[in-house]
Structures are given as C-alpha cells and as structure tokens.
Motif scaffolding. Structure first.
Motif, PDB file in Angstrom:
ATOM      1  N   PRO A 387     -40.325  11.380 -20.163  1.00  0.00           N
ATOM      2  CA  PRO A 387     -41.698  11.657 -19.697  1.00  0.00           C
ATOM      3  C   PRO A 387     -42.659  10.487 -19.862  1.00  0.00           C
ATOM      4  O   PRO A 387     -43.647  10.395 -19.134  1.00  0.00           O
ATOM      5  CB  PRO A 387     -42.134  12.836 -20.577  1.00  0.00           C
ATOM      6  CG  PRO A 387     -40.875  13.455 -21.073  1.00  0.00           C
ATOM      7  CD  PRO A 387     -39.902  12.326 -21.209  1.00  0.00           C
ATOM      8  N   GLN A 388     -42.379   9.580 -20.818  1.00  0.00           N
ATOM      9  CA  GLN A 388     -43.271   8.445 -21.032  1.00  0.00           C
ATOM     10  C   GLN A 388     -42.913   7.244 -20.148  1.00  0.00           C
ATOM     11  O   GLN A 388     -43.771   6.657 -19.483  1.00  0.00           O
ATOM     12  CB  GLN A 388     -43.233   8.010 -22.512  1.00  0.00           C
ATOM     13  CG  GLN A 388     -44.138   8.831 -23.420  1.00  0.00           C
ATOM     14  CD  GLN A 388     -43.612  10.230 -23.663  1.00  0.00           C
ATOM     15  OE1 GLN A 388     -42.446  10.410 -23.995  1.00  0.00           O
ATOM     16  NE2 GLN A 388     -44.469  11.229 -23.498  1.00  0.00           N
ATOM     17  N   THR A 389     -41.626   6.877 -20.132  1.00  0.00           N
ATOM     18  CA  THR A 389     -41.215   5.680 -19.406  1.00  0.00           C
ATOM     19  C   THR A 389     -40.777   5.969 -17.972  1.00  0.00           C
ATOM     20  O   THR A 389     -40.667   5.051 -17.162  1.00  0.00           O
ATOM     21  CB  THR A 389     -40.055   4.996 -20.142  1.00  0.00           C
ATOM     22  OG1 THR A 389     -38.902   5.859 -20.090  1.00  0.00           O
ATOM     23  CG2 THR A 389     -40.415   4.731 -21.599  1.00  0.00           C
ATOM     24  N   LEU A 390     -40.494   7.230 -17.664  1.00  0.00           N
ATOM     25  CA  LEU A 390     -39.958   7.656 -16.367  1.00  0.00           C
ATOM     26  C   LEU A 390     -38.584   7.041 -16.080  1.00  0.00           C
ATOM     27  O   LEU A 390     -38.139   6.977 -14.937  1.00  0.00           O
ATOM     28  CB  LEU A 390     -40.936   7.331 -15.231  1.00  0.00           C
ATOM     29  CG  LEU A 390     -42.316   7.996 -15.335  1.00  0.00           C
ATOM     30  CD1 LEU A 390     -43.193   7.622 -14.147  1.00  0.00           C
ATOM     31  CD2 LEU A 390     -42.175   9.517 -15.421  1.00  0.00           C
ATOM     32  N   GLU A 397     -29.329  14.900 -22.426  1.00  0.00           N
ATOM     33  CA  GLU A 397     -30.608  14.609 -23.082  1.00  0.00           C
ATOM     34  C   GLU A 397     -31.743  15.393 -22.424  1.00  0.00           C
ATOM     35  O   GLU A 397     -31.743  15.619 -21.215  1.00  0.00           O
ATOM     36  CB  GLU A 397     -30.915  13.106 -23.039  1.00  0.00           C
ATOM     37  CG  GLU A 397     -30.043  12.291 -23.967  1.00  0.00           C
ATOM     38  CD  GLU A 397     -30.640  10.931 -24.258  1.00  0.00           C
ATOM     39  OE1 GLU A 397     -31.878  10.769 -24.112  1.00  0.00           O
ATOM     40  OE2 GLU A 397     -29.874  10.027 -24.627  1.00  0.00           O
ATOM     41  N   VAL A 398     -32.723  15.778 -23.233  1.00  0.00           N
ATOM     42  CA  VAL A 398     -33.863  16.544 -22.742  1.00  0.00           C
ATOM     43  C   VAL A 398     -34.951  15.591 -22.256  1.00  0.00           C
ATOM     44  O   VAL A 398     -35.319  14.637 -22.949  1.00  0.00           O
ATOM     45  CB  VAL A 398     -34.417  17.466 -23.842  1.00  0.00           C
ATOM     46  CG1 VAL A 398     -35.687  18.166 -23.353  1.00  0.00           C
ATOM     47  CG2 VAL A 398     -33.371  18.493 -24.252  1.00  0.00           C
ATOM     48  N   GLY A 399     -35.427  15.847 -21.070  1.00  0.00           N
ATOM     49  CA  GLY A 399     -36.514  15.052 -20.506  1.00  0.00           C
ATOM     50  C   GLY A 399     -37.233  15.851 -19.446  1.00  0.00           C
ATOM     51  O   GLY A 399     -37.035  17.069 -19.303  1.00  0.00           O
ATOM     52  N   GLU A 400     -38.067  15.187 -18.669  1.00  0.00           N
ATOM     53  CA  GLU A 400     -38.815  15.886 -17.620  1.00  0.00           C
ATOM     54  C   GLU A 400     -37.984  15.981 -16.353  1.00  0.00           C
ATOM     55  O   GLU A 400     -37.354  15.008 -15.923  1.00  0.00           O
ATOM     56  CB  GLU A 400     -40.128  15.162 -17.323  1.00  0.00           C
ATOM     57  CG  GLU A 400     -41.004  15.920 -16.331  1.00  0.00           C
ATOM     58  CD  GLU A 400     -42.361  15.273 -16.105  1.00  0.00           C
ATOM     59  OE1 GLU A 400     -43.139  15.824 -15.302  1.00  0.00           O
ATOM     60  OE2 GLU A 400     -42.639  14.222 -16.723  1.00  0.00           O
ATOM     61  N   PHE A 424     -44.108   9.606  -8.242  1.00  0.00           N
ATOM     62  CA  PHE A 424     -43.748   8.250  -8.664  1.00  0.00           C
ATOM     63  C   PHE A 424     -42.498   7.809  -7.912  1.00  0.00           C
ATOM     64  O   PHE A 424     -41.794   8.625  -7.298  1.00  0.00           O
ATOM     65  CB  PHE A 424     -43.523   8.186 -10.174  1.00  0.00           C
ATOM     66  CG  PHE A 424     -42.241   8.827 -10.641  1.00  0.00           C
ATOM     67  CD1 PHE A 424     -41.152   8.053 -11.002  1.00  0.00           C
ATOM     68  CD2 PHE A 424     -42.113  10.213 -10.698  1.00  0.00           C
ATOM     69  CE1 PHE A 424     -39.960   8.637 -11.421  1.00  0.00           C
ATOM     70  CE2 PHE A 424     -40.941  10.804 -11.117  1.00  0.00           C
ATOM     71  CZ  PHE A 424     -39.846  10.021 -11.481  1.00  0.00           C
ATOM     72  N   GLU A 425     -42.214   6.530  -7.963  1.00  0.00           N
ATOM     73  CA  GLU A 425     -41.066   5.961  -7.266  1.00  0.00           C
ATOM     74  C   GLU A 425     -39.879   5.815  -8.209  1.00  0.00           C
ATOM     75  O   GLU A 425     -40.018   5.358  -9.340  1.00  0.00           O
ATOM     76  CB  GLU A 425     -41.419   4.592  -6.670  1.00  0.00           C
ATOM     77  CG  GLU A 425     -42.498   4.637  -5.599  1.00  0.00           C
ATOM     78  CD  GLU A 425     -42.041   5.353  -4.347  1.00  0.00           C
ATOM     79  OE1 GLU A 425     -40.896   5.097  -3.911  1.00  0.00           O
ATOM     80  OE2 GLU A 425     -42.817   6.176  -3.806  1.00  0.00           O
ATOM     81  N   ARG A 433     -43.088  15.018 -10.292  1.00  0.00           N
ATOM     82  CA  ARG A 433     -42.955  15.378 -11.705  1.00  0.00           C
ATOM     83  C   ARG A 433     -43.282  16.866 -11.866  1.00  0.00           C
ATOM     84  O   ARG A 433     -44.424  17.283 -11.641  1.00  0.00           O
ATOM     85  CB  ARG A 433     -43.892  14.536 -12.566  1.00  0.00           C
ATOM     86  CG  ARG A 433     -43.667  13.038 -12.440  1.00  0.00           C
ATOM     87  CD  ARG A 433     -44.535  12.264 -13.408  1.00  0.00           C
ATOM     88  NE  ARG A 433     -44.212  12.604 -14.805  1.00  0.00           N
ATOM     89  CZ  ARG A 433     -44.752  11.988 -15.859  1.00  0.00           C
ATOM     90  NH1 ARG A 433     -45.637  11.009 -15.675  1.00  0.00           N
ATOM     91  NH2 ARG A 433     -44.415  12.348 -17.078  1.00  0.00           N
ATOM     92  N   THR A 434     -42.308  17.652 -12.269  1.00  0.00           N
ATOM     93  CA  THR A 434     -42.516  19.090 -12.372  1.00  0.00           C
ATOM     94  C   THR A 434     -43.308  19.499 -13.605  1.00  0.00           C
ATOM     95  O   THR A 434     -43.881  20.585 -13.652  1.00  0.00           O
ATOM     96  CB  THR A 434     -41.177  19.840 -12.406  1.00  0.00           C
ATOM     97  OG1 THR A 434     -40.491  19.532 -13.629  1.00  0.00           O
ATOM     98  CG2 THR A 434     -40.313  19.462 -11.208  1.00  0.00           C
TER      99      THR A 434
END
Length: 567
Positions: A387-390, A397-400, A424-425, A433-434
C-alpha cells in the motif's frame, strides 16, 4: 510480474469477452420483441410483461424530455424501495439519454441535498413515503433546487387484493400526496404516452452515477457508462451460467450495485424473470422461491444467515435454487456447511464494489474456496501491492488489492483529487486501488484480509477482524459477530467482540465463556479481550454490518466511562 493464472479456470468460460457496443436499454427493447408476454417482474401478486414494461419506459422517457426538459447527460435522482415503478424509472431515465443517480431510501434530507447538489440533478423520481425528505428541496427556492419531482405509490401497480398478507403497509398505501407546483404523478406521466426520443444513448455515455459510502469525507459519485455496467453484467452471466429461463429473486436494494445488477440489469439483458420483494422478509422469501421456482439469488451473507435460520427455509421446497451468490463479507464456514449438507447448495462467493459495477472476482462454480473472493474473471487483471510503495508483492503476502478491467468506472464525478489517489500505473497499465487488504495463493485465489483502514493493532501485531469473526461463528451460541478495535493504554488497541446470541443460548453463555473459548482457538493477541452481547447489530441497506458505526459508538462510550484494566 503478471497475475497468477488459476489452473481451475471454469471450462467453457473465455478469458476475455467480446462486449456488445450497445446501451443497456437495447436489451429491454430486444426482450420485449422476443418475449412480449413473458413476465419481466413479479411483485406482490402483480405481473408486468416485457411488452408492458417497455411501453412504460418509453412513455417515461418521452415525459422526462418533453415535459420536464431533461436533456442528454442530465442527472436524475431515483429514490424508492424495490418495485416495478423503480424498474420503469431506471430504464426510463436511461432511455431519455440521462443518468440515474440512485439514492438510498433511508437517506436524510441533508444527505439527499448533497447528492442533488454534487450531481447537479434538477429532477427526482421518488416513492410517496419519501416526499417529506424531498419536498423541501423542491420548494427551497434556491438556484440549485429541484425543479420537478415524479412521485409514485407502490399500490398503483398492485391488484385490488394482493396475493399475500406479507405485503408491507407502505406498499398497500393508496396514493396520498397533494398537488403542488413541480410535483408530477408517475402514472399520470405514463398515461400521456409521449414518444421517447428518436436517438438512443451510446454505449460509452454515462448511464448511472452511484455514490460510494466512502471511508472519509463525503460520498463520491462513480461514473459508469452503459459499457462498464454491461462488462460486469456479461461477465457475471457467463461465469454463473445464467440464461433466459433463469428466475431471479431481487431482495437486495436496487439502489445498490448488488441489487441493481442482480435485480435489474442482468435479468433484463437475458430476458429473464425477476421476482421482486419490496423489503426483506425471510418467510416471504421462502414462499416466493418455492412458488415461482426461483433459480438464482444474490444476497449478502447476513441475509442468508437470517433466511436459513428461519423455520420456513426447512418447510419450503427450495430445490429450484441453483446459484446462490454474493459478497460484501465472508460466508462463515459453519453456515456454508449447513447450506451444503442440509440444502445441497454451494454458496458462490464473489467480490466487487461500486467502482467496478459489482462483479470483479469470483469463485468457479465447480471449485470454490470458502471465505474466498475467488479468482479473476473474464478480462480482469488483479494484483496485490504494497500500500505504501505500490510494488507488487509475492504469493501469500498481504497487501492492497488493485485491479483493472472493462467494468471499472471512468472515474469519480468531479473529484480529481480522489482520482489521483485511486488510480496508478503498473506495468504500463492503469490500475484502481480498491482500499481492500488481501492476499493471493499459489492457485490464483484471492482472500480478503479486511479494509485497508480496518485492522486492530495489538502491541504491533496485526489482527484482521474478518478472521476473528469467522472463528467466532463456529461457536454454537453465536448468531452474528462484529470485531472492532478499542483503544488500550498498554497495547495500543484491543480486540472487542460485539455478538448477537442465538435465542436458545441467551442467559446460558457469559462473556467470559466466549473469551475462554476463543483463547483455545486463536493466538492470544487475536482473542477478544472484551465481549459485549447485543440484541442486534446495525446493518446497511444491503445487509452489511456497520462495523465503523459500532466502533465509533464504542469509542464514544469508553471515552465517558471509567478506565478499565483489561487482563
């Protein structure tokens, strides 16, 4: 890194769809030509054929354009409980080339004012019991006020004696409003039979502007075109094997994407029949499924838990149900097992949001996983990123969760700041981004870990509420569960469980019993340290438990209570 292709992709389902370049209204016209006498909608004992529905839609489009001055691209508010009039109004607005702004029937006057002002709507179509909230906006005299309101009474479309005593009083109420400047009767407008515009809307024209509830600030309008709504619609049909002889139960509110697609757009696109309910009633739903041989039903887990715990579910013949689907929350394992063992029904979990016109990820019908969002569906690309670096994250792994696809909205209405933060690209493509935290396994199945901002941080350990809730549902006494975060001076936050017990267990199970039981099944930092029993949990119009409201209420209560030492 490209998304993981699932080895369990359903046979016969294409990886991408060839999407029609026509508006949604095209399908209503085709259905009326192919099946003029077929029931389009069955409601409280009344039946409306496709030919009759099309005639009403055309007449409303003519009235909107010729009498009320609605032009191509104008926004029109639509506010009502589920009913055939909603169906006609929805398609009538689109046939006029305008944009539907669906509004929750439970909205307050100020909330409606916000939708009116933000969307720029000057015309509204509402049910009569909602006029008290809308009339001040028509009579305000402000420059951006409503100029016209089309109003309907549900009873205007009912037989003299409805088929069941389960019909709510609000539906049976006769026409009651008084004449006033700017007020128009919907049935009076249809009776004029004015011709609809010669030009139909284009497939890439805006057709619906639903508003998200959002996590902060005001709700945001999602710009959907006929093409984006159709992309989700078509993918859902193909994925679930739906067809013209499917019979849909429409209970989810039509203002919400789940109900809008499952109760309006998908069945009309197929030329199928909708059995519509004005509001939720478990026993009535069981009777309707049996009587009309309902085959497909999209509903959130909370509604299904209530339905299958009702005695009527065991007393009625539900064998026609073939596809039972939904999303918004994970289906508890114990309830899923009950559906499978007692009723022979596999709950098909899926994932979507207002921004994606509902359908985005789905479990294959032949190989679904429990408490799982599913795999990518035709034409969809979904990834998990930091979520921070995209930066894209590896399997497990857990992420967005981020995604792209033809069903993705064209952006937020007049909100460039939200667009900048939401798109974002990645690998040369634009992703959305959900705001949901998830992970993907080695077979390409996505699992929800919770909203990006819904997490309990216990001494640095992250606790996902959905995981704890699913475990609590295994307790024989728990009917409903909601996990929230409450502040703690030592640990930062504590896990709190708000529970509704099954009637037979009330007074037989204590809060400490729940805590002790949980400690045997969860890591100590995940275990609820505070348990409170409630008579019911507040829910949204679509059946989702309002965890944020509960959390805010509990924070306010704790702020005025003496400090407690939590073991």
């Amino acid at each position: 890194m490209a998304q993981i292709p699932s080895p369990y992709w359903p046979k016969g389902v294409p990886r991408a769809l060839c999407l029609p370049q026509v508006p949604l209204t095209h399908y209503l016209q085709v259905a009326a030509e192919r099946f003029p006498n077929k029931p389009a909608v069955i409601f409280c004992g009344s039946t409306l054929s496709y030919a009759a529905l099309l005639a009403r839609v055309e007449a409303l489009a003519g009235y909107l354009t010729q009498r009320l001055g609605v032009q191509h691209g104008d926004r029109v508010l639509l506010m009502s409980q589920n009913c055939p009039q909603y169906m006609a109004a929805y398609y009538g607005i689109m046939r006029a080339g305008a944009v539907v702004v669906p509004v929750n029937a439970m909205c307050t006057r100020e909330e409606i004012r916000y939708y009116m002002q933000d969307s720029g709507a000057r015309v509204a179509m509402v049910a009569q019991e909602l006029l008290p909230q809308v009339m001040p906006l028509l009579q305000s005299g402000e420059g951006d006020a409503l100029q016209a309101v089309l109003v309907h009474a549900y009873s205007e479309g009912l037989p003299a004696q409805p088929a069941s005593d389960e019909v709510p009083d609000v539906v049976l109420a006769p026409r009651q409003w008084a004449d006033a400047p700017g007020l128009h009767g919907l049935e009076d407008a249809i009776a004029q039979a004015l011709p609809a515009p010669a030009d139909h809307p284009g497939s890439h024209d805006l057709c619906v502007l639903p508003y998200t509830s959002g996590t902060t600030g005001h709700p945001k309008g999602c710009m959907h075109t006929h093409a984006t709504v159709l992309a989700s619609n078509m993918a859902s049909q193909v994925w679930r094997g739906l067809h013209m002889d499917s019979v849909f139960l429409a209970v989810a509110p039509l203002f919400h994407m789940l109900g809008m697609q499952g109760g309006l757009n998908v069945p009309v696109t197929l030329g199928a029949t909708v059995v519509m309910m004005p509001r939720w009633h478990a026993a009535a739903a069981a009777r309707l499924i049996e009587h009309h041989r309902v085959s497909t039903w999209a509903a959130p887990p909370a509604m299904l838990i209530d339905f299958f715990s009702n005695p009527a579910a065991s007393e009625r013949d539900l064998s026609s149900l073939t596809v039972l689907s939904g999303g918004g929350a994970a289906m508890p394992e114990t309830v899923a097992n009950l559906l499978q063992t007692r009723f022979g029904i596999a709950y098909n979990e899926a994932y979507g949001m207002t921004e994606t016109a509902s359908f985005l990820l789905g479990n294959p019908l032949a190989r679904g996983k429990r408490q799982c969002l599913g795999v990518v569906t035709p034409g969809v690309d979904a990834r998990i990123v930091d979520p921070q670096t995209l930066r894209e994250l590896p399997v497990g792994e857990v992420g967005e969760l981020v995604a792209r696809g033809a069903q993705l909205m064209r952006g937020y209405w007049r909100n460039e700041q939200a667009n900048q933060s939401s798109f974002f690209e990645l690998d040369g493509q634009t992703f959305f981004r959900t705001g949901d935290l998830a992970s993907v396994d080695e077979e390409g199945y996505f699992f929800m870990r919770d909203r990006l901002k819904r997490m309990v941080n216990v001494s640095g350990f992250k606790v996902w509420p959905a995981e704890v809730e699913n475990t609590l549902y295994e307790h024989p006494a728990v009917h409903e569960a909601c996990i929230i975060a409450v502040p703690d001076a030592k640990r930062g936050e504590n896990v709190m469980a708000l529970l509704v017990l099954k009637p037979d267990f009330k007074g037989q199970v204590s809060e400490q019993d729940i805590i002790d039981w949980s400690r045997e099944r969860m890591a100590v930092y995940k275990t609820p340290r505070i348990v409170r029993f409630m008579d019911s949990l507040p829910k949204s119009g679509t059946g989702k438990i309002l965890w944020r409201q509960l959390q805010e209420q509990e924070h306010a209560r704790l702020a005025t209570s003496p400090a407690q030492e939590i073991p």
